[in-house]
Scaffold this active site. Structure first.
Site, PDB file in Angstrom:
ATOM      1  N   LYS A 110       0.861  -1.176   0.000  1.00  0.00           N
ATOM      2  CA  LYS A 110       0.000   0.000   0.000  1.00  0.00           C
ATOM      3  C   LYS A 110       0.904   1.234   0.000  1.00  0.00           C
ATOM      4  CE  LYS A 110      -4.099  -1.936   2.269  1.00  0.00           C
ATOM      5  NZ  LYS A 110      -5.062  -1.791   3.399  1.00  0.00           N
ATOM      6  N   SER A 140      -1.822  -4.772  16.066  1.00  0.00           N
ATOM      7  CA  SER A 140      -1.795  -4.691  14.608  1.00  0.00           C
ATOM      8  C   SER A 140      -1.377  -3.335  14.063  1.00  0.00           C
ATOM      9  CB  SER A 140      -3.176  -5.040  14.058  1.00  0.00           C
ATOM     10  OG  SER A 140      -4.110  -4.025  14.401  1.00  0.00           O
ATOM     11  N   GLY A 141      -1.310  -2.297  14.928  1.00  0.00           N
ATOM     12  CA  GLY A 141      -1.028  -0.960  14.434  1.00  0.00           C
ATOM     13  C   GLY A 141      -2.276  -0.255  13.950  1.00  0.00           C
ATOM     14  N   THR A 199      -3.476 -12.162   2.781  1.00  0.00           N
ATOM     15  CA  THR A 199      -2.263 -11.643   3.421  1.00  0.00           C
ATOM     16  C   THR A 199      -2.614 -10.939   4.726  1.00  0.00           C
ATOM     17  OG1 THR A 199      -2.408  -9.552   2.216  1.00  0.00           O
ATOM     18  CG2 THR A 199      -1.103 -11.317   1.199  1.00  0.00           C
ATOM     19  N   ARG A 227       1.758   1.394   9.460  1.00  0.00           N
ATOM     20  CA  ARG A 227       0.390   1.444   8.954  1.00  0.00           C
ATOM     21  C   ARG A 227       0.153   2.817   8.305  1.00  0.00           C
ATOM     22  NH1 ARG A 227      -2.539  -3.313  10.467  1.00  0.00           N
ATOM     23  NH2 ARG A 227      -3.930  -2.498   8.869  1.00  0.00           N
ATOM     24  N   ASP A 242      24.821 -32.882 -12.410  1.00  0.00           N
ATOM     25  CA  ASP A 242      24.232 -32.166 -11.281  1.00  0.00           C
ATOM     26  C   ASP A 242      25.359 -31.651 -10.392  1.00  0.00           C
ATOM     27  OD1 ASP A 242      21.468 -32.599 -11.899  1.00  0.00           O
ATOM     28  OD2 ASP A 242      21.755 -34.682 -11.321  1.00  0.00           O
ATOM     29  N   LYS A 247      36.669 -61.083  -5.062  1.00  0.00           N
ATOM     30  CA  LYS A 247      37.628 -60.195  -5.724  1.00  0.00           C
ATOM     31  C   LYS A 247      37.232 -58.755  -5.432  1.00  0.00           C
ATOM     32  CE  LYS A 247      40.162 -59.330  -9.957  1.00  0.00           C
ATOM     33  NZ  LYS A 247      40.327 -57.909  -9.615  1.00  0.00           N
ATOM     34  N   ASP A 267      37.619 -54.681  -5.671  1.00  0.00           N
ATOM     35  CA  ASP A 267      37.990 -53.700  -6.690  1.00  0.00           C
ATOM     36  C   ASP A 267      38.645 -52.496  -6.018  1.00  0.00           C
ATOM     37  OD1 ASP A 267      38.268 -52.560  -9.124  1.00  0.00           O
ATOM     38  OD2 ASP A 267      36.158 -52.076  -9.434  1.00  0.00           O
ATOM     39  N   GLU A 310      33.237 -57.809  -8.301  1.00  0.00           N
ATOM     40  CA  GLU A 310      33.834 -57.971  -9.614  1.00  0.00           C
ATOM     41  C   GLU A 310      33.947 -59.435 -10.027  1.00  0.00           C
ATOM     42  OE1 GLU A 310      37.881 -56.337 -11.839  1.00  0.00           O
ATOM     43  OE2 GLU A 310      37.469 -55.835  -9.761  1.00  0.00           O
TER      44      GLU A 310
END
Length: 847
Positions: free
Chosen positions: A57, A172-173, A240, A248, A370, A540, A542, A688
């Protein structure tokens, strides 16, 4: 005060005009005084307004003049003002986000006095999050005032506390009171705006039913005389409420000001002025601060943990933990890792470390990378369609996506079809980074990678801020790069052997028998073992082969197959010294250094992050991200005596008596006489293959058929002798030309080309690398004309590894040479030279 000033706020230049204009006629408050209040109150106002679409406002001629209600940003709005778009029924509006002092100052310059925001926020990438607070607007009708609102607030407080919510009052003012209560963000407490509105409506109805003489929940003005309206509707996602600490637009500059519950008992309770509010902040701070943390503080005691939950909402909303193996982070329901509690990852203790990064290659609908940076408890993420730039002159597109949990930094696997991001994910690079700058429109970091070194990158948000374009960034490799080698001064000798990692000859003796070399296995097929009862079978692994020399209860030295000292590279394996029988020292043990994934499987790609590091700082950085384990399977020296001449079964029993293993040291079991069971176990564990060791075999420091390696997939180390351009882009490598030793005179023989298994990024990097090694003539003979026609030859020194289906006659048919069929690139073997390459499985004779 000058009527016009030019100021710099948060790096943005603003022209402030008409500073002596009176905006509040009754008090004579000027625009300059309004701007002063906004600057002073910003530290407490901004956290409550940030990331919420604000409606405004404006009173350009003061509150005695016309008021303008504004949602959409117009063309005069500075481009640096942060904004988000909301699609309404008939149009889309761009709303300002009051996230910083510069924006708040610009709003004051435009005579925006009232800021109204909803109870929900936008997420980092623009997704609309669920509401994080509930609000009740207590609005007095004719004949009622703040005292009556305070009474209703006390009644509402009892109900909200019974629901596990703590309310905070705000005058709230204007005329009444607001009550705010923080809503939790736990995974099982998901409430959208409609659900919160329904809860607030029921609460208002209850208050009306209990106190009909003072409370009304209906908007009808006819019912409100002498009563307080409990307005629940402002929890609607499209509604809102005046933002806390906002001015205010009345005759005087009243403020929507937080209050204490004790103040509500004051019969003279009144609205507050800017001066009142600033004095209270100076003495009491922000009375609404707990609203920013939410009641999740009972579960997650820090604001950082609460923020993590909120930031991951978009990530979790796109994924179903029952359908995807991706991690869901703290509080998530991921089923990805049922073994993680007992796996190696659970051993990591929280330490103060540098922030981490990861780059994951993602074969989704379209191949991309990414790029993720650890920041404020999550991995802030960008998708790079063309990968990380390697040329400062060429920027690449980076599209910001939703934040990911930190656990995603170690994720590799397959996202099932039909799920968000379906496809294969592998880690392309990872490590830590140094942060130079982090703003909403610019990020500058220096990455530290054990595999790819250090480099300085900048991420810059581009100009578009509407629709999908608002998440578009550029990623730039800066001209100034870290780690440039210093020139060598005259008279300085090369580094000594220990500095380069080679063990001095005086240190190569361990126990009896002098220098030790590991025994190597020969490649074989299951059919080569006709009497399986004569063999024992081990998994085995790796990884990197190493001999562990344990001299005493504190000293362990790790030596690679080629004689390199690995001790400083893998310091955590010094734990072995305390796990060997102290009465049997010195000993030399044979094993494999591996990096395990979250499921406890060896991951050669992860292990590369720990390779070739010797400086303590580099080792510690890599160790914080990737820990290693040592799989022991043989013994060469015990009690200082050489035991290599004893049979395998005796050495195995000796090994088990010498070591009491505890992570990161392991003694994997051996299987006796059942090759099929061992192979099934290996496949189940996604290893493996297996190594077959004859029961009576002695330990020979060379390759022997007493040990046979049986892989699930044929692999072969190769020497790269050239490359062929790609069909789509002749400037980039399409396939590599391969050779192996011919066994006669040290020459090489051609074994075919490999054109699959590369990412687009790898193709570009390999092309750049090979261009510096080109030669005019081939370093190998017997290349068919089809492959040689457009070949670019290179010095035959680089070694790689491929998998393949089988060997077949060359396509020319005349050479009699055998070629590998259906080869797939597995990666480089930087620790090998061309002379080290051995044909693992000689091709069968032609039929």
């Amino acid at each position: 005060m000058a009527t016009t000033q030019t100021v710099t706020v948060d790096g943005h230049r603003l022209r402030l005009s008409n500073l002596d204009k009176v905006l509040y006629p009754a008090s004579g408050t000027t625009k300059g005084e309004v701007l002063h209040y906004l600057a002073e109150v910003a530290p407490v106002l901004l956290p409550h307004a940030a990331n919420r679409p604000a409606t405004r406002k404006r009173w350009p001629d003061g509150t005695g003049g016309q008021m303008f209600f504004q949602k959409n940003l117009d063309a005069s709005t500075p481009d640096w003002v942060k904004r988000r778009s909301i699609q309404h029924k008939k149009s889309a509006n761009d709303y300002v986000l009051v996230n910083d002092l510069a924006t708040l100052t610009w709003l004051g310059q435009t005579a925006t006095l009232e800021l109204h925001t909803p109870q929900w926020q936008f997420g980092r990438t623009g997704a609309r999050l669920d509401p994080d607070r509930l609000v009740l607007d207590l609005d007095p009708g004719p004949g009622a005032g703040l005292a009556e609102c305070a009474q209703v607030a006390r009644w509402a407080r009892e109900i909200l506390r019974g629901m596990g919510l703590e309310p905070y009052p705000v005058t709230s003012g204007s005329k009444g009171l607001h009550l705010y209560a923080a809503l939790g963000k736990a995974a099982d407490t998901r409430l959208d705006s409609d659900a919160v509105s329904a809860v607030a409506h029921e609460l208002a109805r209850y208050l009306e039913a209990e106190h009909p003489d003072l409370v009304v929940s209906d908007m009808s003005k006819a019912l409100r005389s002498g009563k307080v309206l409990v307005d629940w509707s402002q929890n609607n996602g499209n509604k809102t409420t005046i933002a806390p600490y906002s001015l205010r637009g009345l005759d005087r500059p009243w403020v929507a000001a937080p209050r204490t519950w004790a103040e509500l008992d004051d019969p003279d309770l009144a609205q507050l002025t800017p001066e009142d509010v600033l004095a209270r902040i100076a003495s009491d701070g922000d009375l609404l601060a707990p609203l920013l943390e939410g009641h999740l503080s009972a579960l997650e005691p820090t604001p950082e943990r609460l923020a993590t939950f909120q930031k991951l909402e978009t990530y979790r909303a796109k994924r179903d933990p029952a359908k995807t193996p991706e991690p869901f982070g703290p509080g998530g329901d991921s089923q990805a890792d049922p073994t993680s509690q007992a796996g190696p990852a659970s051993r990591v203790e929280p330490v103060e470390t540098d922030p981490t990064f990861v780059i994951q290659e993602h074969h989704a609908r379209r191949l991309h990378w990414d790029f993720r940076l650890e920041h404020e408890g999550v991995l802030v993420s960008w998708a790079l369609p063309r990968g990380e730039p390697t040329d400062p002159a060429k920027n690449h597109l980076a599209v910001q996506t939703e934040d990911h949990p930190l656990e995603y930094g170690s994720f590799e696997g397959s996202i099932p079809g039909g799920e968000y991001g379906a496809g294969e994910v592998t880690i392309w690079d990872s490590g830590t980074y140094d942060l130079e700058k982090w703003r909403d429109d610019e990020v500058i970091v220096t990455l530290h990678s054990a595999e790819r070194g250090a480099r300085r990158l900048a991420l810059i948000r581009t100009g578009g801020r509407d629709g999908d374009a608002e998440n578009n960034w550029l990623i730039h490799l800066t001209k100034a790069q870290p780690g440039a080698p210093a020139p060598v001064s005259a008279g300085h000798s090369p580094p000594s052997a220990p500095e380069t990692g080679q063990i001095p000859s005086t240190q190569r003796e361990a126990g009896a028998g002098g220098r030790r070399r590991p025994m190597l296995a020969t490649a074989a097929a299951p059919g080569d073992l006709t009497r399986t009862d004569d063999w024992a079978f081990e998994m085995k692994w790796d990884g990197f082969r190493a001999l562990a020399h344990v001299q005493d209860t504190e000293t362990v030295r790790l030596v690679s197959r080629s004689g390199q000292d690995l001790t400083v590279t893998f310091p955590e394996l010094a734990a072995l010294a305390a796990q060997v029988d102290a009465t049997r020292l010195p000993v030399v043990l044979d094993g494999e250094i591996v990096a395990l994934d979250r499921a406890g499987r060896p991951d050669f790609r992860r292990l590369q992050h720990r390779a070739n590091l010797r400086k303590e700082r580099d080792v510690n950085r890599a160790k914080a991200q990737v820990q290693v384990d040592l799989m022991l399977f043989d013994v060469l020296v015990a009690d200082g005596d050489d035991v290599t001449g004893r049979p395998y079964t005796e050495r195995r029993e000796l090994l088990e008596s010498l070591v009491t293993p505890s992570a990161p040291i392991h003694l994997p079991p051996a299987f006796d006489g059942d090759l099929d069971a061992a192979l099934r176990t290996s496949r189940t564990l996604r290893l493996e293959g297996v190594v077959a060791k004859r029961h009576g075999s002695t330990y020979a420091g060379r390759r022997s058929r007493e040990w046979l390696k049986i892989k699930h997939q044929a692999m072969q180390e190769v020497v790269v002798v050239g490359w062929r351009p790609g069909r789509a882009d002749a400037s980039v490598m399409g396939s590599l030309l391969m050779a192996v030793p011919d066994g006669e005179g040290g020459g090489l023989r051609y074994v075919g080309r490999v054109g699959t298994g590369f990412s687009e990024r790898e193709r570009r990097e390999i092309t750049a690398r090979l261009r510096g090694m080109e030669r005019k003539t081939p370093g190998v003979s017997g290349v068919p004309a089809e492959d040689a026609s457009d070949a670019r030859w290179v010095t035959p020194s680089l070694v790689g590894e491929v998998t393949y289906a089988d060997w077949a006659e060359g396509s020319d048919g005349a050479s009699g040479e055998r070629r590998m069929r259906h080869s797939v690139w597995r990666g480089w073997r930087p620790e090998k030279s061309a002379e080290d390459v051995v044909v693992e499985a000689p091709p069968p004779a032609a039929t």
